[in-house]
Motif scaffolding. Structure first.
Motif, short mmCIF file in Angstrom:
data_model
loop_
_atom_site.label_atom_id
_atom_site.label_comp_id
_atom_site.label_asym_id
_atom_site.label_seq_id
_atom_site.Cartn_x
_atom_site.Cartn_y
_atom_site.Cartn_z
N ARG A 128 -22.28 -27.52 -46.09
CA ARG A 128 -21.94 -27.08 -47.49
C ARG A 128 -20.77 -26.48 -48.47
O ARG A 128 -21.11 -26.24 -49.38
N LEU A 129 -20.02 -25.39 -47.35
CA LEU A 129 -19.14 -25.04 -47.96
C LEU A 129 -18.18 -26.23 -48.24
O LEU A 129 -17.26 -25.67 -49.06
N ARG A 130 -17.54 -27.17 -47.62
CA ARG A 130 -17.62 -27.90 -48.06
C ARG A 130 -17.56 -28.56 -49.56
O ARG A 130 -17.04 -28.87 -50.46
N ALA A 131 -18.89 -29.06 -49.65
CA ALA A 131 -19.54 -29.10 -51.01
C ALA A 131 -19.06 -28.10 -52.19
O ALA A 131 -18.58 -28.93 -53.11
N PHE A 132 -19.76 -27.22 -51.75
CA PHE A 132 -19.04 -25.62 -52.37
C PHE A 132 -17.62 -25.86 -53.23
O PHE A 132 -17.22 -25.52 -54.15
N ALA A 133 -16.74 -26.37 -52.76
CA ALA A 133 -15.46 -25.78 -52.18
C ALA A 133 -15.09 -26.69 -53.61
O ALA A 133 -13.67 -26.95 -54.25
N GLU A 134 -15.86 -28.10 -52.54
CA GLU A 134 -15.48 -29.67 -53.92
C GLU A 134 -15.28 -29.43 -54.87
O GLU A 134 -14.36 -30.07 -55.98
N GLN A 135 -16.88 -28.65 -55.27
CA GLN A 135 -17.14 -28.78 -56.66
C GLN A 135 -16.22 -28.35 -57.94
O GLN A 135 -15.91 -28.12 -58.54
N ALA A 136 -15.59 -26.85 -56.80
CA ALA A 136 -14.73 -25.81 -57.08
C ALA A 136 -13.31 -25.97 -57.99
O ALA A 136 -12.61 -26.64 -58.82
N VAL A 137 -12.65 -27.15 -56.90
CA VAL A 137 -11.27 -27.70 -56.90
C VAL A 137 -11.02 -28.91 -56.08
O VAL A 137 -9.82 -29.55 -56.69
N GLY A 138 -12.23 -29.92 -56.14
CA GLY A 138 -11.34 -31.83 -56.19
C GLY A 138 -11.93 -31.07 -55.04
O GLY A 138 -12.05 -30.81 -53.82
N ARG A 139 -11.22 -33.12 -53.71
CA ARG A 139 -11.37 -33.53 -53.65
C ARG A 139 -10.57 -32.44 -51.39
O ARG A 139 -9.47 -32.41 -51.79
N ILE A 140 -10.72 -31.95 -50.61
CA ILE A 140 -9.80 -31.00 -50.00
C ILE A 140 -9.12 -32.16 -49.14
O ILE A 140 -10.28 -32.90 -48.35
N ALA A 141 -8.26 -32.48 -49.07
CA ALA A 141 -7.53 -33.20 -47.39
C ALA A 141 -7.36 -32.63 -46.66
O ALA A 141 -7.62 -33.37 -45.23
N TYR A 142 -7.15 -31.20 -46.43
CA TYR A 142 -6.89 -30.39 -45.56
C TYR A 142 -7.94 -29.63 -45.24
O TYR A 142 -7.47 -28.30 -46.33
N ALA A 143 -8.08 -28.67 -44.16
CA ALA A 143 -8.87 -27.14 -44.05
C ALA A 143 -7.69 -26.77 -42.77
O ALA A 143 -7.77 -27.24 -41.71
N THR A 144 -7.70 -25.34 -42.81
CA THR A 144 -7.11 -24.74 -41.63
C THR A 144 -7.48 -23.70 -41.35
O THR A 144 -7.63 -23.14 -42.87
N GLU A 145 -8.37 -23.06 -40.73
CA GLU A 145 -9.13 -21.73 -40.63
C GLU A 145 -7.72 -20.62 -39.67
O GLU A 145 -7.32 -21.10 -39.32
N VAL A 146 -8.50 -19.72 -40.86
CA VAL A 146 -6.79 -18.63 -40.95
C VAL A 146 -7.64 -17.10 -40.45
O VAL A 146 -7.14 -16.44 -41.38
N SER A 147 -8.76 -17.33 -40.00
CA SER A 147 -9.92 -16.21 -39.66
C SER A 147 -8.65 -14.77 -39.52
O SER A 147 -8.00 -15.18 -38.53
N TRP A 148 -9.23 -13.70 -39.74
CA TRP A 148 -8.50 -12.68 -38.77
C TRP A 148 -10.02 -12.56 -38.10
O TRP A 148 -10.74 -11.69 -38.45
N VAL A 149 -9.53 -12.68 -37.09
CA VAL A 149 -11.33 -12.54 -35.86
C VAL A 149 -12.10 -10.99 -36.41
O VAL A 149 -13.08 -10.90 -36.52
N ARG A 150 -11.26 -10.13 -36.47
CA ARG A 150 -12.34 -8.62 -36.19
C ARG A 150 -13.00 -8.41 -37.57
O ARG A 150 -13.65 -7.72 -37.63
N THR A 151 -13.18 -8.94 -38.48
CA THR A 151 -13.26 -8.89 -39.56
C THR A 151 -15.13 -9.17 -40.24
O THR A 151 -15.55 -8.63 -40.20
N GLY A 152 -14.74 -9.99 -39.21
CA GLY A 152 -16.50 -11.02 -39.14
C GLY A 152 -16.73 -11.80 -40.67
O GLY A 152 -17.75 -12.80 -40.37
N SER A 153 -15.83 -11.70 -41.26
CA SER A 153 -15.79 -13.17 -41.98
C SER A 153 -14.79 -14.00 -41.84
O SER A 153 -14.07 -14.24 -41.10
N ARG A 154 -14.90 -15.56 -42.34
CA ARG A 154 -13.86 -16.13 -42.23
C ARG A 154 -13.65 -17.11 -43.92
O ARG A 154 -13.57 -17.06 -44.78
N VAL A 155 -12.17 -17.61 -42.63
CA VAL A 155 -11.07 -17.74 -43.77
C VAL A 155 -10.54 -19.03 -43.89
O VAL A 155 -9.93 -19.07 -42.68
#
Length: 462
Positions: free
Chosen positions: A186-213
């Motif tokens: 679902r997140l990929r579909a949302f992001a690709e609607q916004a910016v077009g096809r995604i070639a590469y995704a890298t998780e850069v979350s700061w673990v302690r915040t609880g959010s994912r980036v």
């Protein structure tokens, strides 16, 4: 296709509850006890699927039943699949074990089924305890190697527990070559609607915040960040800040590209720069950084009209936080905090301004030109000027030059009432941090709280 009956096997789910420890990643293990399989051996929290139950629902249920922690489906990610056969004499008995990684949860793990488990603790991935169930160890070996699957077929006479001196029955399987990480659908579909096809995704979350980036690279070029907030409150705060206050910072902050309130997700533009967190700067360079931060924070605080404060204050929460922090406080800490709570109640009612809410070096970038960039606005809200300076003021300890540089960029000194208010709010934040850090295994936040209280003790004795 061969004829005859189809081969069917049971399906197990295994919970790899993971946190960052002092020496690296750690996983939660429990020791089986009583009239159960592999009693006395360490194992991941696990169980079988109930009839009609899906695997994600099963691992969430087993986590709650065995450890007491609460997990949302969005925080469950697939880790490893193991085809296992126990050391039985018959040719039957194989099973499929699906291991799921979870890095975010609510609650503190504890033994919930004492008739089936007599121990539970965190262990480093590279120093797992013995004796451990060999089947579980096979899955963790694949997980440590970053591989998606393993075959673990034991033979009659093999031991149920893992033995470093015994035969190695684990065959690790590599997956196809991939680029980056796979985004939730679902997140990929949302992001690709916004910016077009995604070639590469890298998780850069700061673990302690609880959010994912995730950092996204577009197929046609361009870089963005996709963020999924841990709760609706943080999503709403960040979206509101990006739409109302953040534009006042111009190129010194990201811009909101798209928001999805149902998925609690946003896509924001990427800005060049390196995180200030852990960066070593010269004395002069850090003073320039603080001066730039002062100018940026002043622009944020003036991005919307001031508001009068409500009667409730942060001091109203201090007693609740003291309950959680009290066992970890040094002598005199509680008296100091209560004295500052009393002083806080006597201060004149402040005005509130738009604030960042988590102003510290890990939310600041330094670009190649030496300018600072501010990001992560999920804690933004109307607050006092001084509340927004509490965490940044930790960098001023023993460095009056940095304090002076910041206030020079901010454009004014603090009033005497604000100086006292800053001390009070720093004490409240310290107690809150100690209570949170000790209960969530966050030593950095805990230490910051203790450091703040020591500083306040010293300043009040000058």
């Amino acid at each position: 296709m061969s004829g005859g009956d189809r081969h069917t096997v049971p399906v197990d789910v295994h919970l790899v509850l993971r946190r960052d420890g002092e020496s690296g990643p750690e996983v939660l293990l429990s020791r089986r006890a009583g009239p159960v399989y592999a009693t006395g051996l360490w194992h991941l929290p696990s169980g079988h699927l109930d009839p009609g139950e899906d695997m994600v629902a099963a691992v969430i249920r087993e986590a709650r039943e065995e450890t007491g922690v609460l997990i949302t489906a969005e925080d469950v990610t697939a880790a490893v699949t193991v085809h296992h056969h126990p050391p039985t004499s018959s040719g039957s008995g194989s099973r499929i074990g699906v291991f799921f990684e979870v890095r975010r949860w609510n609650g503190r793990p504890q033994v919930m089924e004492p008739d089936r488990c007599d121990g539970m603790d965190w262990y480093p991935l590279d120093a797992l305890p013995a004796p451990m169930v060999a089947y579980c160890r096979a899955g963790l070996d694949a997980y440590r190697a970053g591989l998606p699957a393993a075959v673990h077929f034991q033979r009659p006479g093999d031991r149920v527990e893992h033995s470093p001196d015994g035969p190695d029955r684990t065959r690790l399987l590599a997956g196809p070559p991939t680029g980056g990480v796979e985004l939730p659908y679902r997140l990929r579909a949302f992001a690709e609607q916004a910016v077009g096809r995604i070639a590469y995704a890298t998780e850069v979350s700061w673990v302690r915040t609880g959010s994912r980036v995730w950092r996204l690279a577009g197929a046609g070029g361009g870089t963005w960040y996709l963020k999924r907030h841990r709760g609706r409150k943080f999503h709403d705060r960040e979206v509101a800040a990006y739409r109302s206050w953040v534009p006042a910072l111009g190129p010194r902050a990201p811009r909101l590209v798209a928001a999805d309130p149902e998925a609690r997700a946003v896509v924001v533009s990427a800005l060049a720069g390196r995180s200030l967190h852990g960066m070593v700067l010269t004395t002069a360079d850090e003073a320039r950084v603080q001066h730039g931060l002062g100018r940026l924070v002043r622009a944020l605080h003036r991005s919307a009209p001031e508001r009068p404060a409500e009667s409730a204050t942060a001091a109203d929460k201090v007693k609740r936080h003291l309950e959680g922090a009290r066992p970890y406080l040094a002598e005199g800490d509680e008296d100091l905090v209560l004295a500052l709570a009393g002083a806080h109640a006597d201060l004149p009612q402040p005005v509130l301004v738009p604030t960042h809410g988590d102003l510290q070096y890990r939310n600041v970038l330094l670009d190649d030109g030496g300018d600072v960039v501010l990001f992560d606005f999920e804690r933004s809200e109307y607050g006092t000027v001084t509340r927004d300076l509490v965490r940044l003021s930790d960098t001023w300890t023993g460095r009056p030059d940095l304090r002076a540089a910041f206030l020079g960029g901010y454009g004014r000194a603090l009033t005497s009432a604000e100086e006292l208010r800053l001390e009070c709010e720093a004490a409240f934040d310290a107690v809150s941090g100690i209570a949170y850090g000790t209960s969530h295994g966050d030593p950095e936040v805990t230490e910051r709280g203790h450091r703040t209280l020591r500083r306040l003790h010293a300043s009040r004795h000058l």
